[in-house]
Write an enzyme that holds these catalytic residues in place. Structure first.
Site, PDB file in Angstrom:
ATOM      1  N   TYR A   9     -22.452  -9.356   0.022  1.00 22.31           N
ATOM      2  CA  TYR A   9     -24.072  -8.752  -0.394  1.00 22.31           C
ATOM      3  C   TYR A   9     -24.238  -7.774   0.702  1.00 22.31           C
ATOM      4  O   TYR A   9     -24.413  -6.540   0.843  1.00 22.31           O
ATOM      5  CB  TYR A   9     -24.931  -9.954  -0.573  1.00 22.31           C
TER       6      TYR A   9
ATOM      7  N   SER B 224     -26.207  -5.873  -7.383  1.00 21.48           N
ATOM      8  CA  SER B 224     -27.345  -5.324  -6.778  1.00 21.48           C
ATOM      9  C   SER B 224     -26.963  -4.360  -5.479  1.00 21.48           C
ATOM     10  O   SER B 224     -26.205  -3.406  -5.428  1.00 21.48           O
ATOM     11  CB  SER B 224     -28.447  -6.437  -6.649  1.00 21.48           C
TER      12      SER B 224
ATOM     13  N   ASP C 265     -32.693  -3.633 -17.271  1.00 20.70           N
ATOM     14  CA  ASP C 265     -32.723  -3.913 -16.008  1.00 20.70           C
ATOM     15  C   ASP C 265     -33.878  -3.196 -15.264  1.00 20.70           C
ATOM     16  O   ASP C 265     -33.884  -1.723 -15.220  1.00 20.70           O
ATOM     17  CB  ASP C 265     -31.381  -3.670 -15.208  1.00 20.70           C
TER      18      ASP C 265
ATOM     19  N   HIS D 154     -31.590  -7.559 -14.930  1.00 19.31           N
ATOM     20  CA  HIS D 154     -30.961  -7.850 -13.425  1.00 19.31           C
ATOM     21  C   HIS D 154     -30.138  -9.101 -13.474  1.00 19.31           C
ATOM     22  O   HIS D 154     -29.284  -8.852 -12.527  1.00 19.31           O
ATOM     23  CB  HIS D 154     -31.838  -7.692 -12.518  1.00 19.31           C
TER      24      HIS D 154
END
Length: 755
Positions: A525, A605, A688, A723
């Site tokens: 991430y 993301s 999203d 999302h």
């Protein structure tokens, strides 16, 4: 990405994201459109797959003297006929290819078998009742229950699966009144961040007529009399623009049961600060309204409070002058933990990058301020900063439960309110993530608390903790058709480009030896102070059973080693995150675990941005890439929904220096003509409204126009989804069967016999 909101009684880091101006905003230079044939994106050879034609526009923005082409700007109109036709055509190509993958059916079947297990959420107590969630296995959404005793007969409070047949309506908030009689619950449709709040009687399961709409990135909190609640909301968006309109200027309201939303009292707003968000909660003793104030996803926060009247009535039950700005500056993180009378306890990283717990006496502050309006609070360290990062702190049953990250693994220490260390919990697994320790702070009212623990191969297991004895006993342990003893988890450390030491978890079958050919999935991430600790995931279990190795590095930009680690992966230093990820891949190759043709990367993301940036910088290093709901256009992310809030991590293209950094790695802008990229599956959703799907659309179109070679570069666009939060189980199984099937085909390995 998620919105970061500090919550009452515990430190919660959550997670939203991403910026520039459009042609019609008056801030860019827009030439007259030219015929498509005169502005080709590349002279690349005909691709191996017959991708849909995407119109190429002559859109060029001039930013700080740099001409920036944006040939697929039109895809930002996500509901236009042209965009929808392109989406339909792309899905036809993608699903047409996925259906040719023979392993996909077996993978889907195995996912369903492993997902079909009973699981519970950590229980909590309100009004003498125990509340918890339970999923019987393949239910699309978990069901909310209550029981009159810990092992009493469960009764349904709310079953989201009954709200629609597809399971695409999810519960996005759940707050029980202190007397245990009513619950406020938030509902989100098709994965949207928008939520509407409703009120239900616990005993009867009947809904009251109350309805709150246009709420987002906020919780709710009952008033002390249980006759109303505080909530945050935005002004209604323009019709037809609900999923794209920029979200600014939220307001804090009070709703009294039985009223219409239009009658609700405005408690606090600040028109001069449209970027500020206000989240209201009520202290456990019912004496204070607590207002967390933040600016987007900036980890720095402010804190206001007001003394609550016994009854909240009238159009303005709390005067604006009654709101005390205890912490009026964005200079550090302050997250309220609890109060004992006038003594307020906070988590903070002020002068403590790895976090500490402090005490502030607000009565003393008010007396000092009466003498000097410029007086500031005085803080006392309760739990000082240590060598390890303090992830959260809860006050329950007279104890402070402090959760630390020790090289991205959790350790829980129990302190008295004076800060004295009393014990360290003995956890049943050392490489683990822990959640819980809720309950009332008053030791006379709380004798127990609950916590849950999970690891990469251990499902979420819940324990009851006796506060007096300090002993834990098992409450619920899921049973899966999976043998964790066949697998092992280890932690290694590698060196990044600039010499930084970075940790990484490796999970694989016991006895696996480096061979250079193990199919490997590298997931990370690296942003927004969010830490990747050990997590249980059915899809990851299936990857392991497919014969794969799962690797999870803790990149800079996260919160694993405190605020300094986070800042080292932001703005002008964001490239450090990509360097850390590349170094992780190189470590896996150099140590002989895998090789480029057998190595896949993935992220969602901000992690989708990570994949996009890394694969465009080092296309030679990976055999495949899975880029989920990513931020791909780093020059325009602030133009949509909550994207403006991500400037605290990314910087802004409005700033010349930050523009140069963003432009240098922006995935959409760094795809080069005639380059062979890894096999890529971009995946997003048409609803999203966190990272709008145009990011993925534009990136995929640009990639298809410029990529050469035989490997597919495709986009999978889910419909009636968002999302990711609240995605129904059935849709998750479908999605992961496609993702793992794609990797199996592209990394070219055989599934184990009997899979």
């Amino acid at each position: 990405m998620t919105s970061r909101r500090p919550r009452s009684r515990s430190l919660v880091l959550a997670l939203p994201l991403a910026l520039l101006a459009s042609c019609d905003s008056g801030t860019t230079t827009c030439p007259e459109p030219q015929p498509v044939a005169e502005t080709p994106v590349s002279q690349a050879p005909k691709p191996a797959y017959d991708y849909p034609a995407a119109r190429v526009s002559a859109q060029v923005d001039e930013l700080h003297g740099v001409a920036v082409p944006d040939p697929y700007r039109w895809m930002e109109s996500i509901d236009s006929e042209e965009t929808r036709a392109w989406v339909e055509a792309e899905n036809a190509v993608t699903f047409g290819y996925l259906e040719t993958i023979e392993s996909r059916g077996a993978i889907a079947k195995h996912l369903e078998e492993l997902w079909n297990y009973e699981r519970y959420g950590t229980p909590w107590v309100k009004g003498g009742r125990y509340f918890f969630t339970r999923n019987d296995g393949l239910q699309n959404q978990s069901v909310y229950y209550y029981a009159d005793s810990l092992d009493g007969e469960p009764k349904v409070v709310l079953d989201p699966n009954a709200l629609n047949a597809e399971g695409t309506t999810a519960v996005s908030g759940f707050a029980v009144s202190d007397d245990g009689e009513h619950v406020i619950y938030g509902l989100s449709d098709a994965g949207s961040d928008w939520k509407r709040w409703k009120v239900r009687e616990v005993e009867t399961g009947e809904d009251l007529p109350d309805l709150i709409e246009w709420s987002k990135f906020t919780g709710v909190s009952w008033s002390p009399d249980n006759e109303g609640f505080f909530y945050g909301a935005y002004d209604p968006p323009k019709a037809g623009d609900e999923y794209e309109q920029v979200n600014k200027s939220p307001k804090l309201y009070y709703h009294r049961l039985g009223q219409k939303q239009r009658q609700d009292a405005l408690i606090y707003a600040d028109a001069s600060q449209p970027d500020w968000q206000f989240d209201g909660g009520v202290s456990e003793d019912g004496k204070y309204l607590l207002i967390d104030v933040s600016a987007g996803t900036d980890v720095r926060t402010m804190f206001y409070y007001a003394k609550l009247p016994k009854k909240l009535t009238g159009k303005k039950p709390i005067a604006e002058s009654a709101v005390v700005k205890l912490i009026p500056e964005l200079d550090a993180t302050y997250a309220f933990i609890a109060n004992v009378g006038s003594k307020f306890y906070f988590f903070t990283n002020k002068d403590a990058p790895k976090g500490k717990v402090i005490e502030i006496d607000v009565d003393a502050f008010e007396k000092a301020r009466a003498k000097d309006p410029k007086a500031r609070f005085t803080a006392r360290d309760v739990i000082p900063e240590t060598e390890h990062t303090l992830a959260s702190a809860n006050y329950t049953g007279g104890k402070l439960f402090a959760k630390y990250m020790v090289d991205a693994k959790h350790e829980v220490r129990v302190h008295g309110l004076d800060g004295k260390l009393e014990s360290t919990l003995t956890l049943p697994e050392s490489i683990a993530t822990v959640y819980g320790f809720g309950g009332k702070g008053d030791p006379k009212k709380t004798k127990e608390t609950f916590y849950g623990l999970m690891g990469f191969t251990r499902p979420y297991t819940i324990y009851r903790y006796d506060i007096a004895t300090g002993k834990s006993e098992l409450w619920r342990e899921p049973k899966l058709a999976f043998d964790p003893s066949r697998y092992e988890t280890k932690q290694v450390f590698y060196t990044s480009k600039d010499g930084t030491r970075v940790p990484m978890f490796l999970v694989h079958k016991k006895g696996l030896q480096p061979s250079g050919s193990t199919p490997t999935y590298l997931y990370a991430y690296g942003g927004f102070n969010i830490s990747l600790t050990p997590r249980f995931s059915v899809p990851d279990l299936v990857w392991l059973e497919m014969g794969g190795l799962y690797a999870q590095p803790n990149l800079r930009g996260g919160g694993e080693y405190g605020e300094e680690w986070h800042v080292a992966g932001t703005k002008l230093d964001k490239q450090n995150v990509f360097d850390d990820f590349i170094a992780a891949a190189e470590y896996l190759v150099d140590e002989g675990w895998t090789s480029a043709p057998h190595l896949a990367i993935g992220g969602r993301s901000n992690g989708g941005l990570l994949v996009g940036a890394t694969m465009t910088q080092r296309p030679d290093l990976f055999g495949a890439a899975l880029a989920g709901v990513g931020v791909m256009d780093m020059l325009r992310f602030h133009e949509f929904t909550i994207g403006w809030a991500w400037v605290s991590d990314y910087g802004s293209a409005d700033d010349p220096e930050e523009f140069a950094a963003l432009h240098a790695y922006s995935p959409y802008h760094n795809i080069k003509a005639g380059t062979e990229y890894p096999a890529t599956l971009v995946y997003t959703a048409d609803h999203d409204d966190r990272v709008v799907p145009s990011h993925s659309y534009k990136f995929a179109a640009q990639l298809q126009a410029n990529h050469v070679g035989e490997k597919p570069v495709m986009i999978r666009i889910d419909t009636d989804a968002g999302h990711g939060a609240g995605k129904p189980t059935a849709k998750q199984i479908e999605e992961w069967a496609d993702l793992w099937g794609f990797l199996q085909a592209q990394l070219d390995f055989q599934l184990p016999e009997g899979f």
